[in-house]
Write an enzyme that holds these catalytic residues in place. Structure first.
Site, PDB file in Angstrom:
ATOM      1  N   GLU A 363       0.816  -1.213   0.000  1.00 52.65           N
ATOM      2  CA  GLU A 363       0.000   0.000   0.000  1.00 52.65           C
ATOM      3  C   GLU A 363       0.849   1.262   0.000  1.00 52.65           C
ATOM      4  O   GLU A 363       0.563   2.220  -0.717  1.00 52.65           O
ATOM      5  CB  GLU A 363      -0.939  -0.011   1.206  1.00 52.65           C
ATOM      6  CG  GLU A 363      -1.954  -1.128   1.205  1.00 52.65           C
ATOM      7  CD  GLU A 363      -2.831  -1.148  -0.031  1.00 52.65           C
ATOM      8  OE1 GLU A 363      -2.926  -0.114  -0.726  1.00 52.65           O
ATOM      9  OE2 GLU A 363      -3.410  -2.203  -0.318  1.00 52.65           O
ATOM     10  N   HIS A 451      -5.915  -5.774 -10.720  1.00 46.85           N
ATOM     11  CA  HIS A 451      -5.286  -6.742  -9.828  1.00 46.85           C
ATOM     12  C   HIS A 451      -4.978  -8.052 -10.546  1.00 46.85           C
ATOM     13  O   HIS A 451      -4.202  -8.859 -10.044  1.00 46.85           O
ATOM     14  CB  HIS A 451      -6.182  -7.017  -8.620  1.00 46.85           C
ATOM     15  CG  HIS A 451      -6.404  -5.807  -7.771  1.00 46.85           C
ATOM     16  ND1 HIS A 451      -7.421  -4.914  -8.026  1.00 46.85           N
ATOM     17  CD2 HIS A 451      -5.729  -5.318  -6.696  1.00 46.85           C
ATOM     18  CE1 HIS A 451      -7.375  -3.939  -7.137  1.00 46.85           C
ATOM     19  NE2 HIS A 451      -6.353  -4.160  -6.322  1.00 46.85           N
TER      20      HIS A 451
END
Length: 549
Positions: A363, A451
């Site tokens: 992240e 993703h």
């Protein structure tokens, strides 16, 4: 609302001096004096050199009197070479895909540029036929459609007029951020790009892009922590890493629309009486905080010690963490608007608390990407954005060298629970093992969720580091195929990281696709190891092995 990024699945604040091209063309600026032999040029000197280059190379860069530029990032190499990254505007409107990097020699002479677009921006008008309220309605509808089956509440949408140069010839468009909350009160968000003349949707993507005391963590055992003493108590705030800190979100969520927050989940700083934090169990709320702070520390140290980058933005300033966000929230995200990391607790069935080390590295690497190449979060560039975070999240895990959470090429293996049905979120050696990701490039890869399109770059990264075939690395068995049947010999994780970081910070732009990533990493390998070197040839072979060649 700035874009935030999921482990599962910002607006760029321009740094430096902004100047319109019209002004630059009106008065040529002489380059600043070259640095002495002992000193590299400073950031300010690099910007001065690049400013002069914009004047001299305006036509080559496609700059006109209607455009403005602002500096986003500066890289100065050990040999004094300079790389200055710019955003551009057209008649004061942001140009999506208008970014470029100017490359300069030590003495400031122009060497070349990498540009996100190949078109000159020239529009007949910047007055939209489709008005802002209509664009907002279209985006709100798109958000609801993307969350079919959920009764969304507090749905809001705010359009911004832009020039879209990411999808062919430049055109006037609305970039609309639509946000809302699901039935549990957790945030949902989508960015919708709409043709401002026809109302047709150009593109859309999720804009929640989603991974000295001591502490007992949930996933990494007992870990060291730098803390701050305040009177008779200790604060979970690290003065050695830009005052990064971790707070408790109290299971609340943000209510933010387009960068304006009507309420934010708190980040109440964790404190402790004896500087021994957590119990290693979820029943102690500070245990998750230990993981989050540890993940921040290791990510900071990785970027600083391996790549010379001081903090996420490269300015030495720390970010902060919020843990226990939302109600059984199955996600973690980086948010540019608060410069912070946020972690959900998971629902306990499919996911546990999302504070694992590779999630933190993933992240916060989205934050690094946003401050450098700003890879657009859709299409092939979106896959590269996600893969960048998977690659660096993995390298952070290896760098930490934790016996409780040793390095591997699995993504999120610590946070999944039996209800998820698989041992990890993603697999870098053979991405298709997750049932959705692409092992090999094809012309349809850009149509996948980011993703899953990230699988091509993840597969490349594994092959570049470890090579093809069955092997055991760090106690984990892998068996990575190649798409063209070739044999690839790895060059190791350290060289993978150095090549990818230089490609990201020096050569990639917002519109870089897989072909562009091949070029960027080859350029990086050439800079670091030389054209025709073993490393250069390995990069070429690894891309060819995933059908990018």
């Amino acid at each position: 609302m700035s874009r935030i990024r999921h482990i599962r699945g910002s607006r760029i604040a321009a740094a430096g001096t902004a100047a319109t091209t019209a002004a630059l063309l009106a008065a040529a600026l002489a380059p600043a004096p070259a640095a002495g032999a002992a000193d590299r040029p400073s950031r300010a000197t690099a910007i001065d050199h690049a400013t002069a280059a914009l004047v001299q190379q305006a036509s080559r860069l496609g700059l006109t009197a209607a455009e403005g530029t602002s500096v986003r990032d500066v890289v100065v190499d050990a040999d004094g070479s300079q790389h200055v990254r710019y955003d551009r505007t057209y008649r004061h409107l942001p140009v999506l895909g208008g970014d470029f990097v100017v490359h300069l020699a030590r003495n400031g002479s122009y060497r070349g540029a990498d540009q996100a677009m190949r078109h000159t921006v020239s529009l007949p008008t910047v007055i939209p036929s489709v008005k802002a309220p209509k664009a907002a309605d279209l985006a709100a509808t798109a958000l609801r459609a993307a969350n079919a089956g959920e009764l969304l509440k507090n749905v809001k949408a705010k359009p911004q007029l832009v020039v879209d140069a990411l999808h062919g010839a430049p055109r006037l468009a609305w970039r609309t951020n639509a946000v809302g909350q699901d039935s549990l009160g957790n945030p949902v968000a989508r960015t919708v790009l709409t043709d401002a003349c026809t109302g047709r949707q150009i593109d859309a993507w999720d804009s929640i892009e989603t991974a000295t005391g001591d502490g007992q963590s949930l996933y990494s055992g007992t870990v060291p922590l730098e803390t701050t003493q305040s009177g008779s108590t200790y604060q979970l705030k690290d003065p050695t890493r830009g005052n990064t800190y971790t707070g408790d979100a109290a299971n609340k969520t943000d209510l933010c629309f387009f960068g304006i927050c009507f309420s934010r989940a708190p980040a109440t700083l964790f404190t402790d009486a004896d500087n021994h934090w957590g119990t290693g169990t979820a029943s102690d709320r500070s245990s998750a905080a230990v993981d989050a702070q540890y993940g921040t520390n290791e990510t900071w140290d990785y970027y600083k010690n391996v790549h010379g980058r001081a903090g996420i933005a490269g300015d030495g300033k720390g970010s902060y963490n919020r843990v226990h966000y939302g109600n059984k929230y199955n996600n973690a995200f980086w948010d540019d608007s608060c410069f912070c990391m946020t972690y959900g607790d998971g629902d306990g069935t499919t996911f546990g608390p999302l504070v694992a080390l590779d999630v933190a590295g993933h992240e916060m690497s989205h934050g690094v990407t946003s401050k450098t190449a700003a890879l657009t979060y859709s299409g092939e560039s979106g896959g590269l954005n996600e893969a960048t975070s998977d690659i660096f999240g993995t390298l952070v895990e290896w760098y930490a060298n934790s016996t409780s959470d040793p390095g591997d090429y699995l993504i999120g293996e610590k946070i999944v629970r039996s209800g998820f049905g698989k041992p990890a979120l993603r697999y870098m050696d053979q991405p298709s093992k997750d049932g959705n990701s692409a092992d090999c490039w094809s012309s349809s890869v850009g149509n996948l969720d980011v993703h899953y399109s990230s699988g091509v770059a993840n597969h490349f990264a594994y092959l570049l580091a470890e090579g093809r075939g069955a092997k055991t690395v760090g106690g984990v068995s892998y068996n990575s195929p190649t798409c063209n049947g070739s044999t690839v010999t790895g060059i190791g994780r350290d060289k993978l990281g150095k090549i990818w970081y230089r490609a990201l910070t020096v050569y990639m732009t917002s519109s870089t696709n897989y072909a562009g990533a091949r070029t960027a990493t080859l350029n990086a390998a050439k800079d670091l190891y030389g054209a025709g070197s073993t490393e250069y040839n390995a990069v070429a072979a690894a891309w060819s092995a995933v059908n990018v060649g």
